[in-house]
Write a protein that holds these residues in place. Sequence first.
Motif, mmCIF file in Angstrom:
data_model
loop_
_atom_site.group_PDB
_atom_site.id
_atom_site.type_symbol
_atom_site.label_atom_id
_atom_site.label_comp_id
_atom_site.label_asym_id
_atom_site.label_seq_id
_atom_site.Cartn_x
_atom_site.Cartn_y
_atom_site.Cartn_z
ATOM 1 N N ILE A 6 -29.231 -12.537 8.139
ATOM 2 C CA ILE A 6 -28.965 -10.677 7.369
ATOM 3 C C ILE A 6 -30.085 -9.818 7.577
ATOM 4 O O ILE A 6 -31.393 -9.518 7.249
ATOM 5 N N VAL A 7 -29.629 -8.665 8.473
ATOM 6 C CA VAL A 7 -30.775 -7.514 8.500
ATOM 7 C C VAL A 7 -29.500 -6.421 8.104
ATOM 8 O O VAL A 7 -28.918 -6.368 8.570
ATOM 9 N N PRO A 8 -30.327 -5.957 7.116
ATOM 10 C CA PRO A 8 -29.972 -4.270 6.209
ATOM 11 C C PRO A 8 -30.136 -3.114 7.359
ATOM 12 O O PRO A 8 -31.452 -3.173 7.930
ATOM 13 N N ARG A 9 -29.718 -2.991 7.909
ATOM 14 C CA ARG A 9 -30.184 -1.567 9.025
ATOM 15 C C ARG A 9 -29.453 -0.244 8.619
ATOM 16 O O ARG A 9 -28.003 -0.676 8.870
ATOM 17 N N ALA A 10 -29.662 0.614 8.570
ATOM 18 C CA ALA A 10 -29.282 2.475 8.117
ATOM 19 C C ALA A 10 -27.840 2.043 6.978
ATOM 20 O O ALA A 10 -26.674 2.001 7.501
ATOM 21 N N ALA A 56 -27.241 -12.298 11.992
ATOM 22 C CA ALA A 56 -27.469 -12.440 13.750
ATOM 23 C C ALA A 56 -27.467 -14.268 13.500
ATOM 24 O O ALA A 56 -27.492 -14.555 12.361
ATOM 25 N N SER A 57 -26.947 -14.127 14.148
ATOM 26 C CA SER A 57 -27.454 -15.989 14.206
ATOM 27 C C SER A 57 -28.413 -17.124 15.903
ATOM 28 O O SER A 57 -28.362 -16.089 16.553
ATOM 29 N N THR A 58 -28.982 -17.242 15.437
ATOM 30 C CA THR A 58 -29.866 -18.617 16.544
ATOM 31 C C THR A 58 -29.932 -19.570 16.393
ATOM 32 O O THR A 58 -29.442 -20.414 15.258
ATOM 33 N N GLY A 59 -30.144 -19.572 17.269
ATOM 34 C CA GLY A 59 -29.855 -21.395 18.067
ATOM 35 C C GLY A 59 -31.415 -22.443 18.758
ATOM 36 O O GLY A 59 -30.967 -23.588 18.610
ATOM 37 N N SER A 60 -32.203 -21.597 18.480
ATOM 38 C CA SER A 60 -33.422 -22.176 19.259
ATOM 39 C C SER A 60 -34.719 -21.992 18.361
ATOM 40 O O SER A 60 -36.057 -21.676 18.004
#
Length: 106
Positions: A32-36, A42-46
């Motif tokens: 979870i990225v807070p921006r403005a 965002a999800s990552t799989g690696s």
Amino acid sequence: TITKDTKEIAFKITTDKTSPAGIHRNLFCQVIVPRAGEVMIASTGSSELRIDVPVVKVVPPTPTPMPMPMPVVKTPTPPTPPKRLTRLEQLRKEQEEREKAAKEKK
């Protein structure tokens, strides 16, 4: 701070005591990225998670003092009985005594 050039991030987490130590790969992570003022997900799989064994300070055992040795008590040895003479030795001894007595008479 994470930028577009960040290739790796590391942070401390607390796991269960039964969690196996080592590298665990192919984790699915949701970031979870807070921006403005908005939140981006965002999800990552690696991803991978490395669990290290906690370092435990080993305190060397204090040396135990050597026990005092038991005092050696000398037991008195029983007197040895006089040697029993054979018949031949008895006769020789008697002969020596007779010869000694005969010299004293002279």
